[in-house]
Design a protein around this motif. Structure first.
Motif, PDB file in Angstrom:
ATOM      1  N   THR A 288     -14.785  -5.791  63.113  1.00 44.17           N
ATOM      2  CA  THR A 288     -14.004  -5.847  61.879  1.00 44.17           C
ATOM      3  C   THR A 288     -12.503  -6.003  62.147  1.00 44.17           C
ATOM      4  O   THR A 288     -11.747  -6.240  61.211  1.00 44.17           O
ATOM      5  CB  THR A 288     -14.221  -4.566  61.059  1.00 44.17           C
ATOM      6  OG1 THR A 288     -14.147  -3.440  61.953  1.00 44.17           O
ATOM      7  CG2 THR A 288     -15.577  -4.568  60.376  1.00 44.17           C
TER       8      THR A 288
ATOM      9  N   ASP B  96     -13.144 -11.106  62.534  1.00 43.10           N
ATOM     10  CA  ASP B  96     -14.068 -11.537  61.482  1.00 43.10           C
ATOM     11  C   ASP B  96     -15.505 -11.084  61.721  1.00 43.10           C
ATOM     12  O   ASP B  96     -16.438 -11.683  61.188  1.00 43.10           O
ATOM     13  CB  ASP B  96     -13.990 -13.060  61.279  1.00 43.10           C
ATOM     14  CG  ASP B  96     -14.296 -13.837  62.549  1.00 43.10           C
ATOM     15  OD1 ASP B  96     -14.600 -13.203  63.578  1.00 43.10           O
ATOM     16  OD2 ASP B  96     -14.238 -15.080  62.503  1.00 43.10           O
TER      17      ASP B  96
ATOM     18  N   LEU C  69     -18.621  -8.096  61.446  1.00 38.24           N
ATOM     19  CA  LEU C  69     -19.061  -7.225  60.350  1.00 38.24           C
ATOM     20  C   LEU C  69     -19.148  -5.754  60.737  1.00 38.24           C
ATOM     21  O   LEU C  69     -19.259  -4.897  59.873  1.00 38.24           O
ATOM     22  CB  LEU C  69     -20.444  -7.686  59.848  1.00 38.24           C
ATOM     23  CG  LEU C  69     -20.513  -9.079  59.214  1.00 38.24           C
ATOM     24  CD1 LEU C  69     -21.972  -9.472  58.953  1.00 38.24           C
ATOM     25  CD2 LEU C  69     -19.715  -9.114  57.914  1.00 38.24           C
TER      26      LEU C  69
ATOM     27  N   ARG D 264     -11.510  -9.413  50.318  1.00 34.44           N
ATOM     28  CA  ARG D 264     -12.424  -8.264  50.206  1.00 34.44           C
ATOM     29  C   ARG D 264     -13.278  -8.101  51.464  1.00 34.44           C
ATOM     30  O   ARG D 264     -13.749  -7.018  51.765  1.00 34.44           O
ATOM     31  CB  ARG D 264     -13.339  -8.419  48.980  1.00 34.44           C
ATOM     32  CG  ARG D 264     -12.696  -7.980  47.676  1.00 34.44           C
ATOM     33  CD  ARG D 264     -13.759  -7.596  46.630  1.00 34.44           C
ATOM     34  NE  ARG D 264     -14.711  -8.682  46.389  1.00 34.44           N
ATOM     35  CZ  ARG D 264     -14.492  -9.697  45.559  1.00 34.44           C
ATOM     36  NH1 ARG D 264     -13.369  -9.763  44.879  1.00 34.44           N
ATOM     37  NH2 ARG D 264     -15.406 -10.638  45.398  1.00 34.44           N
ATOM     38  N   TYR D 265     -13.475  -9.206  52.194  1.00 32.90           N
ATOM     39  CA  TYR D 265     -14.279  -9.135  53.428  1.00 32.90           C
ATOM     40  C   TYR D 265     -13.421  -8.842  54.657  1.00 32.90           C
ATOM     41  O   TYR D 265     -13.951  -8.645  55.747  1.00 32.90           O
ATOM     42  CB  TYR D 265     -15.008 -10.464  53.654  1.00 32.90           C
ATOM     43  CG  TYR D 265     -16.174 -10.673  52.713  1.00 32.90           C
ATOM     44  CD1 TYR D 265     -17.398 -10.056  52.972  1.00 32.90           C
ATOM     45  CD2 TYR D 265     -16.056 -11.469  51.581  1.00 32.90           C
ATOM     46  CE1 TYR D 265     -18.474 -10.237  52.126  1.00 32.90           C
ATOM     47  CE2 TYR D 265     -17.126 -11.664  50.727  1.00 32.90           C
ATOM     48  CZ  TYR D 265     -18.333 -11.043  51.003  1.00 32.90           C
ATOM     49  OH  TYR D 265     -19.401 -11.219  50.157  1.00 32.90           O
TER      50      TYR D 265
ATOM     51  N   HIS E 116     -14.190 -15.257  56.604  1.00 34.47           N
ATOM     52  CA  HIS E 116     -14.145 -14.429  55.393  1.00 34.47           C
ATOM     53  C   HIS E 116     -14.278 -15.304  54.140  1.00 34.47           C
ATOM     54  O   HIS E 116     -14.971 -14.933  53.184  1.00 34.47           O
ATOM     55  CB  HIS E 116     -12.845 -13.615  55.344  1.00 34.47           C
ATOM     56  CG  HIS E 116     -12.660 -12.719  56.547  1.00 34.47           C
ATOM     57  ND1 HIS E 116     -11.624 -12.896  57.447  1.00 34.47           N
ATOM     58  CD2 HIS E 116     -13.386 -11.684  56.997  1.00 34.47           C
ATOM     59  CE1 HIS E 116     -11.730 -11.972  58.394  1.00 34.47           C
ATOM     60  NE2 HIS E 116     -12.786 -11.235  58.148  1.00 34.47           N
TER      61      HIS E 116
ATOM     62  N   ARG F  21     -17.909 -16.218  53.805  1.00 28.25           N
ATOM     63  CA  ARG F  21     -18.745 -15.162  53.194  1.00 28.25           C
ATOM     64  C   ARG F  21     -18.578 -15.146  51.678  1.00 28.25           C
ATOM     65  O   ARG F  21     -19.548 -14.973  50.929  1.00 28.25           O
ATOM     66  CB  ARG F  21     -18.396 -13.799  53.791  1.00 28.25           C
ATOM     67  CG  ARG F  21     -18.931 -13.668  55.210  1.00 28.25           C
ATOM     68  CD  ARG F  21     -18.474 -12.425  55.930  1.00 28.25           C
ATOM     69  NE  ARG F  21     -18.746 -12.602  57.363  1.00 28.25           N
ATOM     70  CZ  ARG F  21     -17.975 -12.139  58.348  1.00 28.25           C
ATOM     71  NH1 ARG F  21     -16.890 -11.441  58.076  1.00 28.25           N
ATOM     72  NH2 ARG F  21     -18.287 -12.378  59.603  1.00 28.25           N
ATOM     73  N   PHE F  22     -17.343 -15.356  51.221  1.00 35.87           N
ATOM     74  CA  PHE F  22     -17.096 -15.400  49.771  1.00 35.87           C
ATOM     75  C   PHE F  22     -17.841 -16.589  49.144  1.00 35.87           C
ATOM     76  O   PHE F  22     -18.440 -16.468  48.073  1.00 35.87           O
ATOM     77  CB  PHE F  22     -15.585 -15.479  49.503  1.00 35.87           C
ATOM     78  CG  PHE F  22     -15.245 -15.843  48.089  1.00 35.87           C
ATOM     79  CD1 PHE F  22     -15.377 -14.909  47.063  1.00 35.87           C
ATOM     80  CD2 PHE F  22     -14.805 -17.124  47.771  1.00 35.87           C
ATOM     81  CE1 PHE F  22     -15.078 -15.249  45.743  1.00 35.87           C
ATOM     82  CE2 PHE F  22     -14.505 -17.477  46.460  1.00 35.87           C
ATOM     83  CZ  PHE F  22     -14.634 -16.534  45.445  1.00 35.87           C
TER      84      PHE F  22
ATOM     85  N   GLU G 152     -21.432 -15.661  48.905  1.00 34.50           N
ATOM     86  CA  GLU G 152     -21.599 -14.616  47.870  1.00 34.50           C
ATOM     87  C   GLU G 152     -21.613 -15.236  46.472  1.00 34.50           C
ATOM     88  O   GLU G 152     -22.404 -14.853  45.616  1.00 34.50           O
ATOM     89  CB  GLU G 152     -20.434 -13.617  47.988  1.00 34.50           C
ATOM     90  CG  GLU G 152     -20.316 -12.586  46.869  1.00 34.50           C
ATOM     91  CD  GLU G 152     -18.901 -12.010  46.786  1.00 34.50           C
ATOM     92  OE1 GLU G 152     -18.380 -11.527  47.815  1.00 34.50           O
ATOM     93  OE2 GLU G 152     -18.313 -12.067  45.683  1.00 34.50           O
TER      94      GLU G 152
ATOM     95  N   GLU H 125     -26.184 -12.403  60.344  1.00 39.90           N
ATOM     96  CA  GLU H 125     -25.285 -13.555  60.257  1.00 39.90           C
ATOM     97  C   GLU H 125     -25.365 -14.404  61.529  1.00 39.90           C
ATOM     98  O   GLU H 125     -25.271 -15.617  61.472  1.00 39.90           O
ATOM     99  CB  GLU H 125     -23.849 -13.083  60.017  1.00 39.90           C
ATOM    100  CG  GLU H 125     -22.914 -14.195  59.639  1.00 39.90           C
ATOM    101  CD  GLU H 125     -21.584 -13.678  59.123  1.00 39.90           C
ATOM    102  OE1 GLU H 125     -20.609 -13.771  59.876  1.00 39.90           O
ATOM    103  OE2 GLU H 125     -21.514 -13.209  57.967  1.00 39.90           O
TER     104      GLU H 125
END
Ligand code: AMP
Ligand code: MN
Ligand code: MN
Ligand code: MN
Length: 307
Positions: free
Chosen positions: A42, A45, A47, A155-156, A167, A170-171, A174, A285
């Motif tokens: 984290t 990038d 998790l 947010r990620y 990031h 990921r958005f 999502e 991922e």
């Protein structure tokens, strides 16, 4: 991140688990030195938190781990102490973003002094523009009807100064814009596609100078991923060698078997040490979990023997 299908990745993971378990049960674990020298937390990038990355690597049977966050050394202390608690070897790592002939390339640094001033200042200089770039990326995405990407990507990002295309990816998954990260990077965030914004990264010479000044060794990350012709790859490797580059990744989570063969041949031809790294970013991922890659092909000199 890699060319194998998810099903093939899962089967491969199971095979490695079984293989290492059998060797351990036979008391032959020392016959396999399991090094994973490329992964993320984290602090860039990834998790998982740095300590969780190290604990997971140890549970997967890794003997020597390098955490190699993008352009940041922030996770090294926590990962090192979790590695020590689990009885696993640990070496400092970093993945430096550079540009070479307008291409973004990644150079891995290893076994350096993480408090070295030139290395820290250099990394700070390439981190500096990431938030501005993210704002521009968000405006570019807005032009094709994708709203709120800056906040959504942030947010990620546990470490906002390291906000990255991963990031944003990921958005976009999502919000259903793309079905997975692979499709994101086919249609967005890459040159010529919506959301791509150029950035000034380090030069090849700078990245090597910073790591070498801090007493470390360098390796080219996932060389099979760059869109270089054979002649361009040779020019890149020759320049890298002239600048004192020591190693290339041969076994990587981003490489096909053909890449492993090709870069194994280049390692022998140019006299590079060979490295092995999953490029693990997180469970669910990455197709390759920590430590669960093929061994280096025979006849190559492993970089970890030089640490
Ligand atoms: P940046 O440093 O912001 O340019 O973002 C680069 C990161 O995006 C990489 O480290 C990967 O985590 C991710 N990335 C780039 N290309 C791909 C891809 N084809 N598939 C999945 N992730 C990718
Ligand atoms: Mn990444
Ligand atoms: Mn990379
Ligand atoms: Mn990486």
């Amino acid at each position: 991140m890699d060319k194998a299908s998810p099903a093939r990745g899962a089967i491969r993971r199971l095979c490695y688990h079984a293989w290492f378990t059998i060797l351990r049960c036979l008391g032959l674990s020392s016959a396999v030195f399991n090094c994973d020298l490329h992964c993320h937390s984290t602090c860039s990038d990834g998790l998982l938190a740095p300590a969780d990355v190290a604990a997971r690597a140890a549970a997967n049977g890794v003997d020597l781990l390098a955490l190699s966050d993008h352009d940041s050394l922030d996770g090294l202390l926590a990962a090192r102490s979790a590695a020590a608690a689990a009885g696993m070897g640990f070496v400092n790592g970093v993945e430096i973003s550079i540009e070479w002939q307008a291409l973004q390339i990644h150079i891995l640094g290893y076994a350096f002094d993480s408090s070295h001033q030139a290395l820290n200042a250099g990394l700070e200089s390439i981190r500096a523009g990431r938030v501005d770039r993210a704002q521009q990326m968000s405006s570019e995405l807005e032009k094709v009807g994708i709203a709120g990407a800056f906040d959504g990507a942030m947010r990620y990002a546990a470490n906002p100064s390291l906000i990255s295309r991963a990031h944003f990816g990921r958005f976009l998954v999502e919000t259903g814009v793309a079905k997975d990260l692979r499709s994101v990077f086919e249609s967005y965030l890459v040159p010529g596609r919506p959301g791509y914004v150029d950035h000034r990264w380090a030069t090849l010479a700078d990245s090597l100078a910073w790591v070498h000044a801090a007493g470390g060794l360098v390796a080219v990350a996932h060389p099979g991923r760059y869109k270089l012709s054979r002649a361009e790859m040779r020019r890149f490797l020759a320049e890298y060698k002239d600048l004192g580059g020591e190693a290339i990744e041969v076994v990587s989570g981003s490489h096909t078997q053909e890449h492993v063969d090709t870069f194994g041949r280049y390692a022998r031809e140019y006299g590079f040490l060979a490295s092995r790294g999953s490029d693990f970013h997180g469970p669910g991922e990455s197709y390759f979990d920590l430590g669960q890659l093929a061994a280096l092909p025979d006849g190559l000199k492993p970089i970890w023997k030089a640490f």
